[in-house]
Write a protein that holds these residues in place. Structure first.
Motif, PDB file in Angstrom:
ATOM      1  N   ALA A 147      35.512  27.289  44.819  1.00  9.58           N
ATOM      2  CA  ALA A 147      36.786  26.950  45.470  1.00  9.58           C
ATOM      3  C   ALA A 147      37.991  27.421  44.662  1.00  9.58           C
ATOM      4  CB  ALA A 147      36.862  25.442  45.717  1.00  9.58           C
ATOM      5  N   LYS A 148      37.910  27.353  43.358  1.00 11.29           N
ATOM      6  CA  LYS A 148      39.036  27.756  42.502  1.00 11.29           C
ATOM      7  C   LYS A 148      39.424  29.215  42.756  1.00 11.29           C
ATOM      8  CE  LYS A 148      40.432  27.979  37.662  1.00 11.29           C
ATOM      9  NZ  LYS A 148      40.052  27.718  36.286  1.00 11.29           N
ATOM     10  N   ILE A 149      38.427  30.072  42.940  1.00 13.73           N
ATOM     11  CA  ILE A 149      38.675  31.490  43.214  1.00 13.73           C
ATOM     12  C   ILE A 149      39.089  31.679  44.672  1.00 13.73           C
ATOM     13  CG2 ILE A 149      37.578  33.778  43.355  1.00 13.73           C
ATOM     14  CD1 ILE A 149      35.833  32.872  40.950  1.00 13.73           C
ATOM     15  N   ARG A 150      38.369  31.023  45.571  1.00 14.83           N
ATOM     16  CA  ARG A 150      38.661  31.185  46.999  1.00 14.83           C
ATOM     17  C   ARG A 150      40.065  30.704  47.346  1.00 14.83           C
ATOM     18  NH1 ARG A 150      40.235  33.093  50.364  1.00 14.83           N
ATOM     19  NH2 ARG A 150      39.727  33.019  52.571  1.00 14.83           N
ATOM     20  N   ASN A 151      40.505  29.612  46.724  1.00 19.06           N
ATOM     21  CA  ASN A 151      41.841  29.074  46.991  1.00 19.06           C
ATOM     22  C   ASN A 151      42.954  30.038  46.587  1.00 19.06           C
ATOM     23  OD1 ASN A 151      40.771  26.743  48.056  1.00 19.06           O
ATOM     24  ND2 ASN A 151      40.987  25.562  46.164  1.00 19.06           N
ATOM     25  N   LEU A 152      42.633  30.974  45.712  1.00 27.84           N
ATOM     26  CA  LEU A 152      43.602  31.987  45.280  1.00 27.84           C
ATOM     27  C   LEU A 152      43.488  33.269  46.103  1.00 27.84           C
ATOM     28  CD1 LEU A 152      43.331  31.447  41.425  1.00 27.84           C
ATOM     29  CD2 LEU A 152      45.218  30.749  42.931  1.00 27.84           C
ATOM     30  N   GLY A 153      42.621  33.249  47.137  1.00 27.32           N
ATOM     31  CA  GLY A 153      42.501  34.390  48.043  1.00 27.32           C
ATOM     32  C   GLY A 153      41.353  35.329  47.742  1.00 27.32           C
ATOM     33  N   GLY A 154      40.596  35.051  46.697  1.00 26.78           N
ATOM     34  CA  GLY A 154      39.505  35.949  46.311  1.00 26.78           C
ATOM     35  C   GLY A 154      38.150  35.491  46.800  1.00 26.78           C
ATOM     36  N   ALA A 155      37.189  36.372  46.659  1.00 22.34           N
ATOM     37  CA  ALA A 155      35.784  36.070  46.956  1.00 22.34           C
ATOM     38  C   ALA A 155      34.928  36.950  46.060  1.00 22.34           C
ATOM     39  CB  ALA A 155      35.471  36.320  48.427  1.00 22.34           C
ATOM     40  N   LEU A 156      33.707  36.507  45.800  1.00 20.53           N
ATOM     41  CA  LEU A 156      32.804  37.204  44.892  1.00 20.53           C
ATOM     42  C   LEU A 156      31.698  37.933  45.638  1.00 20.53           C
ATOM     43  CD1 LEU A 156      32.334  34.439  42.150  1.00 20.53           C
ATOM     44  CD2 LEU A 156      33.996  36.325  42.184  1.00 20.53           C
ATOM     45  N   PHE A 157      31.273  39.040  45.073  1.00 21.33           N
ATOM     46  CA  PHE A 157      30.115  39.765  45.578  1.00 21.33           C
ATOM     47  C   PHE A 157      29.358  40.360  44.401  1.00 21.33           C
ATOM     48  CE2 PHE A 157      33.429  42.947  45.426  1.00 21.33           C
ATOM     49  CZ  PHE A 157      32.797  44.133  45.047  1.00 21.33           C
ATOM     50  N   CYS A 158      28.109  40.722  44.651  1.00 23.98           N
ATOM     51  CA  CYS A 158      27.232  41.253  43.599  1.00 23.98           C
ATOM     52  C   CYS A 158      26.527  42.511  44.070  1.00 23.98           C
ATOM     53  CB  CYS A 158      26.147  40.241  43.231  1.00 23.98           C
ATOM     54  SG  CYS A 158      26.724  38.716  42.496  1.00 23.98           S
TER      55      CYS A 158
END
Length: 187
Positions: A147-158
């Motif tokens: 949530a900390k990353i998503r709330n800033l507009g980002g998302a993760l991928f691998c």
């Protein structure tokens, strides 16, 4: 949560045959697990069978990769060599999809996973999968984003490149033809 649909007897039999063949062909993914036990769990839960069918139909090639010792649940993960073909060109979640002004993709990774009653892989699950083979060598997969990353507009991928697993970030609204997502499902 979306309502699971029923699958026909013929679809059920075909799916179980496919899952059994994959299970037997990749014993290294689930040492000491017996197909008869997995089958009993699947047959006792039609909703999970429907979810496995959705994972299979979208190109995930689900297979057993572990067992939760505390619950006895078998853990299925998408084991397709590359990110599932039926789940690519998606932004991360509904919020990201809504934020796009033009060229919207058809859906989002989170919504599709939820629709299958499955979960996006976490970074830990993704790294564990990579110990069982080489996955996403020419594609990438969205993973569960804190949530900390998503709330800033980002998302993760691998992905896997140079015989190593990499975790990256992107704007959650981005999407690419070679990026999809992988699911896990507990049965």
């Amino acid at each position: 949560m979306p309502k699971a649909k029923a699958i026909t007897g013929k679809q059920r039999d075909g799916l179980l045959q496919t899952l059994k063949a994959r299970f037997e062909a990749h014993q290294h993914r689930h040492a000491d697990v017996k197909w008869a036990n997995v089958l009993a769990r699947i047959e006792s839960n039609p909703v999970k069978l429907w979810s496995l069918a959705a994972m299979e139909q979208s190109g995930g090639e689900p297979d057993v990769v572990g067992i939760d010792k505390s619950t006895g649940e078998y853990i299925f993960v998408d084991c397709a060599a590359q990110s599932p073909k039926g789940r690519r060109s998606l932004c991360y979640d509904q919020e990201a999809l809504n934020a796009r002004k033009e060229h919207k993709p058809k859906s989002s990774a989170v919504e599709m996973a939820t629709g299958m009653r499955a979960m996006l892989l976490t970074e830990e699950e993704y790294r564990q999968l990579q110990t069982l083979g080489q996955f996403d060598t020419s594609t990438s997969s969205w993973i569960h984003t804190p949530a900390k990353i998503r709330n800033l507009g980002g998302a993760l991928f691998c992905d896997r490149r140079y015989d190593a697993v990499f975790v990256y970030h992107n704007g959650a609204e981005s999407y690419y033809a070679a990026r999809g997502f992988r699911c896990s499902l507990r049965v």
